[in-house]
Design a protein around this motif. Structure first.
Motif, mmCIF file in Angstrom:
data_model
loop_
_atom_site.group_PDB
_atom_site.id
_atom_site.type_symbol
_atom_site.label_atom_id
_atom_site.label_comp_id
_atom_site.label_asym_id
_atom_site.label_seq_id
_atom_site.Cartn_x
_atom_site.Cartn_y
_atom_site.Cartn_z
ATOM 1 N N PHE A 238 -0.825 6.951 10.228
ATOM 2 C CA PHE A 238 -0.869 6.671 8.791
ATOM 3 C C PHE A 238 -0.407 7.884 7.982
ATOM 4 N N GLU B 137 -2.759 7.779 2.797
ATOM 5 C CA GLU B 137 -3.609 6.693 3.292
ATOM 6 C C GLU B 137 -4.829 7.239 4.027
ATOM 7 N N SER C 119 -2.990 -2.353 7.424
ATOM 8 C CA SER C 119 -3.026 -1.570 6.187
ATOM 9 C C SER C 119 -4.453 -1.504 5.676
ATOM 10 N N PRO D 36 0.808 -1.226 0.000
ATOM 11 C CA PRO D 36 0.000 0.000 0.000
ATOM 12 C C PRO D 36 0.841 1.277 0.000
#
Lengths: 209, 554
Positions: B446, B450, B423, B276
């Protein structure tokens, strides 16, 4: 049969049907897994088989080739590899019945849309990549096409390699189109009479096959 | 010794089970086909365009005596490539060439607009393969990538959205509802998630990894990719050039940097696109590279087609959210009532057609004076069908799952099983697997991207029907669109402690049960032991809650 006219299914039959369905589902699931794994191997086998490759990679390719070929997944994906090289163009001089001549080449910038230009570029690149009899045969096909499209009596073909001008040349005042970067490889002169006669023979041969 | 062997065997078996589970999750989790449908529109257009362009010089490429005569192509496949390269052009008589070509154009057009998509996609694949093999020596990367993408579009349900098939389905549903005297607002199509769509998407992703890996490894044979001159060489091929880039000769560091970047990107794509943190960068670099190929080498068709496949790396919800933004810009969402009489055939057809072409559901059809059941329609459209009557799992998202250990003692008391994920992708997977779960997401650590992804797409789309508590720093709340949140999607501003989270969690559940009484995600009675019931029944706090300083989180 009961009053409603529906025969109750015996539990044993229901169980066995259910287990049969379960078994079929399980077999289907395993088959699907195998199919996915085979597909993954197949799409890896194509680029792996590009030379140089090991015997193992070759045998993997032999195993998956029918499937991969049928679906047109037989691509090596070696774009601009190992090195970006110069490009090739096909130059021609056509001679008409009245003796007039005309020069041309393909691909040329006038070909539009750009996708069609790239199609012609690929033709000349593939011709350059071929050798011996295969190149002769392809040149003959090109000659046929050029003569037909121009209505010409005769055509002389040549393959022109255009080498890449390196950075140093540009800095020294040169250009990408300097004359010494071009190299001409003659492909031959073809007459329409000969070409059409051979193509008829070829068509008869193809039809017979 | 025996115990050791049995222990090792047990460990190994556990590992194998984990691998099998991961494999099954990867391939067989049902997926919504929205992203695949967008790809179909784009690839369908490219397929149609490719066939259209072949038509400009159809005889020069496909007649028996063309640039590559039929006899030569047959010999080539017989002696060089192999006998399985089949093309229907082999059997098409010369006098029928144009008719067959127009038929192919029609089929690929159907594929593009999504008409009879199941059949037209398979026929389009056959057409692409046949054209490519007949004109084998005029093929290049575009033909390869279009065929690859079309193959996977045949597997997935690529006609479910953005298609004529969809419009036909909408029309039929609207018409039957009006005929039965029901009012119509939103048209429910039921769940569209399928395993086939997921398999198609995964295969597409995997194939992209193979393509870039092969391209990267192939380049490593060439010394120009090592000495940094390859990019210059590529730009200096006059026959490809559409922009004069010779000025770059004076900036060798730039072309050398691009050369090394290309190699590093191609070779690492297969690994980093799954992470990610790096996925967006990998795709952005790829898009940049393909854009450059289009701009400088004039290969726009190939370049854009490669980029179309990148959509498969995004969740359908993300693609939908992106397009919805533009849809809302283009279409009005102001609602309008339309009176319809179920006894007039003309009126029914007109109203059903209006509803068919109503992407924002702005028309509310009142049939014979009876309005639609808004509650029922909305629930039917939006509530996931797999919800269970009680929560079975708490899913906790945190950058570092170890942090949640501090939360353990409180959660343990509830007796609800919980799992930690680290994630957004893992969160998506977890909620797919446990549709009856509630989510606590701590976004404090984060990255900005994100947090934007979570607040912009996951919370309003993937988590739309999940009670959740999201923990944010106040600086991260800038991306929060409060009007898009439901009452049961609670937001807490960090720092806060475990009890705050639990209180907010119960509020989320109360609101959820109010909103969806049929679903009723009840919690075990001891879930909130130690919590003051009064405080839970009090009106909810406005969004944003400042917790005490003795924090567990943050």
């Amino acid at each position: 049969m009961n009053k409603s006219g529906i025969t109750p299914m015996r539990s044993g039959t229901a169980d066995s049907t259910a287990s049969e369905r379960g078994l079929l589902k399980r077999i289907g699931f395993y088959a699907l897994n195998l199919a996915i794994m085979f597909h993954l191997v197949a799409i890896c086998a194509a680029p792996l088989s590009v030379s140089p490759s090991s015997e193992l990679e070759q045998s993997l390719w032999d195993f998956t080739a029918p499937y991969v070929q049928l679906l047109y997944q037989n691509n090596g994906f070696h774009y601009f590899a190992p090195n970006p090289e110069g490009a090739h163009t096909v130059h021609y001089v056509v001679t008409y019945k009245d003796g007039k001549t005309e020069r041309g080449l393909f691909p040329h910038r006038g070909i539009w849309p750009r996708l069609l230009y790239h199609r012609h570029l690929m033709l000349s690149e593939n011709l350059a990549a071929m050798e011996g009899e295969r190149r002769e045969r392809m040149a003959r096909d090109f000659a046929y096409q050029v003569c037909k499209s121009h209505g010409a009596e005769r055509v002389t073909l040549s393959l022109v390699r255009h080498d890449i001008a390196m950075r140093e040349r540009i800095i020294a005042g040169g250009s990408l189109f300097d004359e010494d970067l071009y190299q001409e490889i003659p492909l031959g002169t073809f007459t329409w009479a000969d070409l059409s006669a051979t193509s008829s023979v070829n068509s008869v041969a193809t039809a017979t096959k | 010794m025996g115990r050791l062997i049995s222990h090792l065997f047990g460990e190994f078996r556990g590992y194998c089970n984990e691998v099998a589970e991961a494999w099954n999750r990867f391939w067989f989790t049902p997926r919504d086909p929205y992203a695949l449908c967008v790809i179909r529109c784009l690839v369908g257009w490219m397929t149609f365009y490719t066939i259209l362009v072949w038509g400009i010089e159809l005889e020069a490429f496909f007649a028996p005596h063309s640039f590559n005569s039929a006899a030569m192509i047959q010999d080539h496949f017989k002696n060089v490539e192999g006998p399985y390269a089949l093309s229907f052009w082999t059997w098409v008589p010369e006098q029928w060439m144009h008719e067959v070509h127009y038929l192919c154009l029609g089929v690929t057009f159907c594929f593009m607009i999504g008409l009879f998509t199941r059949v037209s996609s398979i026929l389009s694949l056959i057409i692409l393969i046949s054209y490519s093999y007949r004109a084998r020596f005029a093929n290049y990367g575009l033909d390869q990538i279009v065929t690859i993408l079309t193959l996977y579009l045949c597997i997935g349900n690529s006609g479910e959205y953005l298609s004529i098939d969809r419009l036909i389905k909408r029309y039929r549903i609207a018409k039957s509802k009006i005929r039965s005297g029901e009012g119509v607002w939103q048209i429910s199509h039921g769940s569209t998630k399928t395993v086939a769509t997921n398999i198609a998407t995964r295969l597409m992703q995997f194939h992209y990894c193979v393509i870039y890996m092969a391209a990267g490894l192939g380049k490593l044979f060439g010394e120009s990719w090592w000495d940094g001159s390859a990019m210059w060489r590529g730009l200096a091929i006059a026959e490809y050039q559409t922009l004069d880039m010779t000025w770059l000769a004076y900036y060798p560091w730039f072309t050398e940097f691009l050369t090394h970047l290309t190699i590093a990107w191609e070779v690492s794509f297969s690994f980093l696109v799954w992470r990610p943190l790096t996925k967006n960068w990998m795709l952005l670099l790829g898009a940049g590279m393909h854009f450059g190929i289009g701009l400088m080498l004039g290969m726009w068709t190939f370049a854009t087609c490669m980029m179309f496949g990148y959509l498969s790396f995004y969740e359908p919800e993300q693609v939908r959210a992106f397009l919805r933004y533009f849809r809302n810009l283009l279409f009005s969402s102001e609602q309008k009532m339309i009176e319809v009489s179920s006894s007039s055939a003309h009126s029914i057809t007109a109203a059903a057609l209006k509803k068919t072409f109503d992407p924002t559901d702005r028309y509310v059809l009142v049939v014979d004076g009876s309005p639609p059941d808004f509650e029922q329609e909305q629930t039917a459209e939006e509530t996931p069908s797999r919800v269970l009557p009680a929560i079975s799992r708490l899913i906790m998202l945190d950058y570092d799952t170890k942090l949640f250990r501090k939360f353990d003692p409180i959660i343990q008391k509830t007796g609800v099983p919980f799992s930690c994920v680290s994630s957004l992708n893992q969160l998506q997977d977890a909620i797919e697997q446990s549709p009856d779960s509630i989510v606590i997401a701590n976004l404090g650590n984060f990255t900005d991207q994100e947090v934007q992804d979570y607040l912009g797409s996951i919370l309003p789309l993937a988590l739309k029907f999940y009670p959740s508590v999201t923990l944010l720093r106040s600086s991260q709340a800038q991306w929060l669109e409060q009007e898009l949140l439901e009452d049961y999607q609670r937001i807490l501003i960090l720092p806060c402690d475990g009890n705050d989270v639990l209180s907010e969690l119960q509020r989320a559940l109360l609101f959820y049960n109010d909103k969806f009484p049929g679903v009723n995600r009840q919690v075990p009675s001891h879930f909130f032991d130690g919590q003051k019931q009064d405080s839970l029944n009090s009106p909810p706090e406005p969004i944003g809650f400042q917790g005490p300083l003795d924090t567990v989180f943050d």
